[in-house]
Design a protein around this motif. Structure first.
Motif, PDB file in Angstrom:
ATOM      1  N   LEU A 119       0.831  -1.204   0.000  1.00  0.00           N
ATOM      2  CA  LEU A 119       0.000   0.000   0.000  1.00  0.00           C
ATOM      3  C   LEU A 119       0.864   1.252   0.000  1.00  0.00           C
ATOM      4  CD1 LEU A 119      -2.875  -0.961   2.481  1.00  0.00           C
ATOM      5  CD2 LEU A 119      -3.023  -0.678   0.002  1.00  0.00           C
ATOM      6  N   ALA A 120       1.986   1.200   0.724  1.00  0.00           N
ATOM      7  CA  ALA A 120       2.894   2.354   0.753  1.00  0.00           C
ATOM      8  C   ALA A 120       3.516   2.583  -0.622  1.00  0.00           C
ATOM      9  CB  ALA A 120       3.975   2.140   1.805  1.00  0.00           C
ATOM     10  N   ASP A 121       3.900   1.488  -1.285  1.00  0.00           N
ATOM     11  CA  ASP A 121       4.459   1.614  -2.629  1.00  0.00           C
ATOM     12  C   ASP A 121       3.447   2.232  -3.584  1.00  0.00           C
ATOM     13  OD1 ASP A 121       6.880   0.446  -1.913  1.00  0.00           O
ATOM     14  OD2 ASP A 121       6.155  -1.583  -2.341  1.00  0.00           O
ATOM     15  N   ARG A 122       2.200   1.773  -3.482  1.00  0.00           N
ATOM     16  CA  ARG A 122       1.171   2.307  -4.370  1.00  0.00           C
ATOM     17  C   ARG A 122       0.905   3.784  -4.081  1.00  0.00           C
ATOM     18  NH1 ARG A 122      -1.592  -1.180  -7.478  1.00  0.00           N
ATOM     19  NH2 ARG A 122      -1.285  -3.411  -7.120  1.00  0.00           N
ATOM     20  N   ALA A 123       0.906   4.132  -2.813  1.00  0.00           N
ATOM     21  CA  ALA A 123       0.683   5.533  -2.464  1.00  0.00           C
ATOM     22  C   ALA A 123       1.802   6.410  -3.025  1.00  0.00           C
ATOM     23  CB  ALA A 123       0.594   5.689  -0.946  1.00  0.00           C
ATOM     24  N   ARG A 124       3.038   5.916  -2.921  1.00  0.00           N
ATOM     25  CA  ARG A 124       4.170   6.663  -3.478  1.00  0.00           C
ATOM     26  C   ARG A 124       4.036   6.785  -4.987  1.00  0.00           C
ATOM     27  NH1 ARG A 124      10.273   4.497  -4.272  1.00  0.00           N
ATOM     28  NH2 ARG A 124      11.165   6.395  -5.156  1.00  0.00           N
ATOM     29  N   ALA A 125       3.638   5.675  -5.648  1.00  0.00           N
ATOM     30  CA  ALA A 125       3.484   5.710  -7.102  1.00  0.00           C
ATOM     31  C   ALA A 125       2.406   6.705  -7.510  1.00  0.00           C
ATOM     32  CB  ALA A 125       3.139   4.315  -7.618  1.00  0.00           C
ATOM     33  N   VAL A 126       1.327   6.758  -6.766  1.00  0.00           N
ATOM     34  CA  VAL A 126       0.254   7.714  -7.077  1.00  0.00           C
ATOM     35  C   VAL A 126       0.757   9.148  -6.928  1.00  0.00           C
ATOM     36  CG1 VAL A 126      -1.968   8.607  -6.280  1.00  0.00           C
ATOM     37  CG2 VAL A 126      -1.627   6.132  -6.527  1.00  0.00           C
ATOM     38  N   ARG A 127       1.550   9.399  -5.876  1.00  0.00           N
ATOM     39  CA  ARG A 127       2.092  10.745  -5.683  1.00  0.00           C
ATOM     40  C   ARG A 127       3.019  11.124  -6.836  1.00  0.00           C
ATOM     41  NH1 ARG A 127       2.663   8.892  -0.339  1.00  0.00           N
ATOM     42  NH2 ARG A 127       4.892   8.543  -0.648  1.00  0.00           N
ATOM     43  N   GLU A 128       3.891  10.185  -7.227  1.00  0.00           N
ATOM     44  CA  GLU A 128       4.809  10.466  -8.327  1.00  0.00           C
ATOM     45  C   GLU A 128       4.040  10.687  -9.629  1.00  0.00           C
ATOM     46  OE1 GLU A 128       7.942  11.021  -8.359  1.00  0.00           O
ATOM     47  OE2 GLU A 128       8.483  10.488  -6.315  1.00  0.00           O
ATOM     48  N   ALA A 129       3.001   9.884  -9.843  1.00  0.00           N
ATOM     49  CA  ALA A 129       2.195  10.050 -11.050  1.00  0.00           C
ATOM     50  C   ALA A 129       1.542  11.415 -11.082  1.00  0.00           C
ATOM     51  CB  ALA A 129       1.135   8.958 -11.122  1.00  0.00           C
ATOM     52  N   ALA A 130       1.068  11.861  -9.927  1.00  0.00           N
ATOM     53  CA  ALA A 130       0.455  13.191  -9.867  1.00  0.00           C
ATOM     54  C   ALA A 130       1.488  14.268 -10.189  1.00  0.00           C
ATOM     55  CB  ALA A 130      -0.145  13.417  -8.481  1.00  0.00           C
ATOM     56  N   LEU A 131       2.701  14.132  -9.650  1.00  0.00           N
ATOM     57  CA  LEU A 131       3.752  15.108  -9.941  1.00  0.00           C
ATOM     58  C   LEU A 131       4.124  15.123 -11.420  1.00  0.00           C
ATOM     59  CD1 LEU A 131       6.086  14.510  -6.852  1.00  0.00           C
ATOM     60  CD2 LEU A 131       4.708  16.549  -7.326  1.00  0.00           C
ATOM     61  N   LEU A 132       4.007  13.966 -12.065  1.00  0.00           N
ATOM     62  CA  LEU A 132       4.355  13.867 -13.481  1.00  0.00           C
ATOM     63  C   LEU A 132       3.171  14.164 -14.397  1.00  0.00           C
ATOM     64  CD1 LEU A 132       6.504  10.614 -13.281  1.00  0.00           C
ATOM     65  CD2 LEU A 132       7.347  12.910 -13.807  1.00  0.00           C
ATOM     66  N   GLY A 133       2.040  14.486 -13.813  1.00  0.00           N
ATOM     67  CA  GLY A 133       0.866  14.798 -14.629  1.00  0.00           C
ATOM     68  C   GLY A 133       0.226  13.580 -15.246  1.00  0.00           C
ATOM     69  N   ALA A 134       0.422  12.386 -14.630  1.00  0.00           N
ATOM     70  CA  ALA A 134      -0.093  11.150 -15.221  1.00  0.00           C
ATOM     71  C   ALA A 134      -1.188  10.509 -14.382  1.00  0.00           C
ATOM     72  CB  ALA A 134       1.047  10.154 -15.398  1.00  0.00           C
ATOM     73  N   ALA A 135      -1.673  11.195 -13.351  1.00  0.00           N
ATOM     74  CA  ALA A 135      -2.727  10.623 -12.521  1.00  0.00           C
ATOM     75  C   ALA A 135      -4.045  10.655 -13.280  1.00  0.00           C
ATOM     76  CB  ALA A 135      -2.837  11.390 -11.211  1.00  0.00           C
ATOM     77  N   GLY A 136      -4.921   9.730 -12.947  1.00  0.00           N
ATOM     78  CA  GLY A 136      -6.224   9.711 -13.590  1.00  0.00           C
ATOM     79  C   GLY A 136      -6.798   8.315 -13.622  1.00  0.00           C
ATOM     80  N   PRO A 137      -7.962   8.164 -14.209  1.00  0.00           N
ATOM     81  CA  PRO A 137      -8.608   6.853 -14.274  1.00  0.00           C
ATOM     82  C   PRO A 137      -7.838   5.912 -15.198  1.00  0.00           C
ATOM     83  CG  PRO A 137      -9.788   8.438 -15.628  1.00  0.00           C
ATOM     84  CD  PRO A 137      -8.754   9.212 -14.870  1.00  0.00           C
ATOM     85  N   PRO A 138      -8.080   4.619 -15.097  1.00  0.00           N
ATOM     86  CA  PRO A 138      -7.354   3.662 -15.956  1.00  0.00           C
ATOM     87  C   PRO A 138      -7.712   3.861 -17.425  1.00  0.00           C
ATOM     88  CG  PRO A 138      -9.145   2.569 -14.777  1.00  0.00           C
ATOM     89  CD  PRO A 138      -9.024   3.931 -14.192  1.00  0.00           C
ATOM     90  N   PRO A 139      -6.713   3.890 -18.304  1.00  0.00           N
ATOM     91  CA  PRO A 139      -7.015   3.995 -19.738  1.00  0.00           C
ATOM     92  C   PRO A 139      -7.753   2.748 -20.211  1.00  0.00           C
ATOM     93  CG  PRO A 139      -4.688   4.463 -19.291  1.00  0.00           C
ATOM     94  CD  PRO A 139      -5.267   3.877 -18.040  1.00  0.00           C
ATOM     95  N   ALA A 140      -8.561   2.893 -21.228  1.00  0.00           N
ATOM     96  CA  ALA A 140      -9.281   1.756 -21.793  1.00  0.00           C
ATOM     97  C   ALA A 140      -8.285   0.767 -22.396  1.00  0.00           C
ATOM     98  CB  ALA A 140     -10.255   2.230 -22.862  1.00  0.00           C
ATOM     99  N   PRO A 141      -8.547  -0.532 -22.304  1.00  0.00           N
ATOM    100  CA  PRO A 141      -7.651  -1.507 -22.941  1.00  0.00           C
ATOM    101  C   PRO A 141      -7.581  -1.262 -24.441  1.00  0.00           C
ATOM    102  CG  PRO A 141      -9.221  -2.600 -21.474  1.00  0.00           C
ATOM    103  CD  PRO A 141      -9.677  -1.183 -21.618  1.00  0.00           C
ATOM    104  N   PRO A 142      -6.468  -1.567 -25.065  1.00  0.00           N
ATOM    105  CA  PRO A 142      -6.364  -1.423 -26.516  1.00  0.00           C
ATOM    106  C   PRO A 142      -7.424  -2.255 -27.240  1.00  0.00           C
ATOM    107  CG  PRO A 142      -4.198  -1.777 -25.546  1.00  0.00           C
ATOM    108  CD  PRO A 142      -5.199  -2.020 -24.462  1.00  0.00           C
ATOM    109  N   ALA A 143      -7.797  -1.792 -28.429  1.00  0.00           N
ATOM    110  CA  ALA A 143      -8.845  -2.478 -29.188  1.00  0.00           C
ATOM    111  C   ALA A 143      -8.469  -3.901 -29.541  1.00  0.00           C
ATOM    112  CB  ALA A 143      -9.145  -1.684 -30.457  1.00  0.00           C
ATOM    113  N   SER A 144      -7.161  -4.185 -29.642  1.00  0.00           N
ATOM    114  CA  SER A 144      -6.709  -5.516 -30.047  1.00  0.00           C
ATOM    115  C   SER A 144      -6.736  -6.533 -28.915  1.00  0.00           C
ATOM    116  CB  SER A 144      -5.279  -5.426 -30.600  1.00  0.00           C
ATOM    117  OG  SER A 144      -4.417  -4.797 -29.665  1.00  0.00           O
ATOM    118  N   GLN A 145      -7.056  -6.109 -27.709  1.00  0.00           N
ATOM    119  CA  GLN A 145      -7.068  -7.024 -26.568  1.00  0.00           C
ATOM    120  C   GLN A 145      -8.359  -7.835 -26.567  1.00  0.00           C
ATOM    121  OE1 GLN A 145      -5.430  -5.482 -22.906  1.00  0.00           O
ATOM    122  NE2 GLN A 145      -6.989  -6.522 -21.679  1.00  0.00           N
ATOM    123  N   ALA A 146      -8.242  -9.144 -26.294  1.00  0.00           N
ATOM    124  CA  ALA A 146      -9.412 -10.023 -26.291  1.00  0.00           C
ATOM    125  C   ALA A 146     -10.360  -9.652 -25.166  1.00  0.00           C
ATOM    126  CB  ALA A 146      -8.970 -11.478 -26.147  1.00  0.00           C
TER     127      ALA A 146
END
Length: 436
Positions: free
Chosen positions: A105-132
């Motif tokens: 949980l601590a690792d995930r919290a750190r990753a979320v903070r770093e993602a926010a600093l990098l402007g990459a936070a947000g909902p999960p992207p949709a899977p690619p169209a080629s995925q089953a």
């Protein structure tokens, strides 16, 4: 004069630190991110992270699947040779005992903070169209049909472009080291070897389960005079084989059936072949599949199972393969498959590894893919083309490094008094295969 080290604030340095924590060791590749920053070993393969969306994918889907999604969409790329990059990463994982992400949980919290600093936070992207996107009960008839269609009904034109003139989409048999002996020669040698192992003669009844684009069916009918029932779940394949049967004047020798193997009726076949189809059956269903092989072949008849294998700790193809190429597939060690066939009443008489042959086979397909890249993209689109590049490169390495295998398993259904009908020697199976 100041000796302070420069502060590294670029996205690459932040990502490298996160990845090192998740992997439990230093990153084995060099990272270049969308802001131009670089981090990691100077002599390592360069992984280019083109957008923040790639980081968001990995935040929500850490591990192989998230990386694959980012690669097939072009959000992540590898500079230079992809095979070298993958080989370096797998070697580092083995030698440095790196492990897949096990984020606390601590690792995930750190990753979320770093993602926010990098402007990459947000909902999960949709899977690619080629995925089953499969639904329903695992290995139900409906789900199995959808799984097969996802891969094999991609486009007959695509497979005609990728494969050689035999249209054999399975491991070839490289019977000669002559540089002029190519992929099509290896496939013809494989088909001839199977026919010899099965003891096919004029008029013999052959059941080809999972016939693909008919390479074995057509070869056995034309070269050995066999009467063949070809079975496939893929509508595109069935249409192609029927067309070839008409063009070659084989209507009186070949019957093409588009159905599930569980719906095959009758029996008394002189020989039954299933070439790289057993991986799609499923683990729980395999005993019944093996029993079907026993039921369908006559006493003293032969069964050929050419099938991929994998260690018991990793029975599937991996997250990428199962999401993009062969959903719901299952592989097991060779010995386990032999035991299942014998438990069904068959007697295994020969098991031959073709692992190195598959490296050469897949390499040939990959060369064609790269040489005809623009044509492939024109047929199936950039995303699907990248799926196949990753699939073929990764597959060749998996066979080369013995993380996967493939074997020809020949079995017989003994008669009531134990007769097998097998020849006294196997020498004739291999004579002249390199000169077909």
């Amino acid at each position: 004069m100041s000796t302070a080290r420069p502060v590294r604030t670029g996205a690459a340095h932040r990502l490298a630190a996160l990845a090192s924590t998740a992997l439990g060791g230093p990153l084995p590749v060099r990272l270049r991110t969308w802001d131009g920053a670089e981090a990691g070993p100077a002599d390592g393969p360069v992984v280019v992270v083109r957008s923040r969306r790639a980081l968001r994918r990995l935040l929500w889907q850490p591990g192989e699947l998230g990386l694959a999604q980012a690669y097939v969409t072009g959000e992540i790329d590898v500079e230079g040779d992809l095979a070298t990059g993958l080989r370096t990463m797998w070697a580092a994982a083995r030698e440095r005992r790196l492990h897949p992400p096990r984020l606390t949980l601590a690792d995930r919290a750190r990753a979320v903070r770093e993602a926010a600093l990098l402007g990459a936070a947000g909902p999960p992207p949709a899977p690619p169209a080629s995925q089953a996107r499969l639904r329903g009960v695992l290995h139900s008839r409906t789900r199995d049909r959808a799984a097969i269609s996802h891969h094999y009904d991609l486009s007959n034109a695509f497979y005609r472009l990728l494969l050689d003139e035999t249209m054999a989409y399975s491991c070839g048999y490289w019977a000669s080291d002559d540089p002029k002996f190519g992929a099509a020669d290896a496939q013809r040698a494989k088909l001839e070897l199977i026919c010899r192992k099965l003891g096919l003669v004029e008029g013999a009844r052959l059941l080809d389960i999972g016939c693909g684009w008919g390479s074995l069916t057509l070869y056995a009918a034309e070269r050995h005079g066999a009467r063949v029932t070809a079975v496939t779940l893929a509508a595109e394949q069935a249409a192609y084989v029927r067309e070839q049967v008409r063009e070659r004047g084989l209507d009186d020798r070949v019957d093409v059936v588009c159905q599930d193997y569980r719906d095959i009726t009758g029996g008394g076949y002189d020989a039954v072949a299933t070439v790289e189809m057993g991986e799609h059956v499923g683990d729980d269903e395999y005993p019944a599949f093996a029993a079907s092989l026993h039921r369908l072949v006559r006493p003293a008849g032969r069964v050929m199972v050419q099938q991929m294998s994998r260690g018991s700790v990793a029975p599937g193809g991996g997250a990428f393969i199962e999401a993009y190429i062969a959903p719901d597939m299952h592989m097991r060690p060779l010995g386990d498959t032999v035991a299942l066939l014998e438990s069904a009443g068959l007697e295994v008489r020969s098991a031959e590894s073709l692992r190195e042959d598959y490296v050469r086979t897949v390499d040939a397909w990959h060369r064609t893919l790269e040489e005809r890249w623009d044509d492939v993209v024109g047929l199936v689109g950039e995303e699907t083309a990248r799926v196949w590049r990753l699939y073929l490169v990764g597959g060749a390495l998996a066979f080369d490094e013995r993380r996967m295998g493939v074997d020809q398993i020949l079995a017989v259904r003994p008669t009531a008094d134990g007769g097998s009908g097998m020849p006294a020697t196997e020498r004739d199976w291999y004579a002249g295969l390199g000169a077909l």
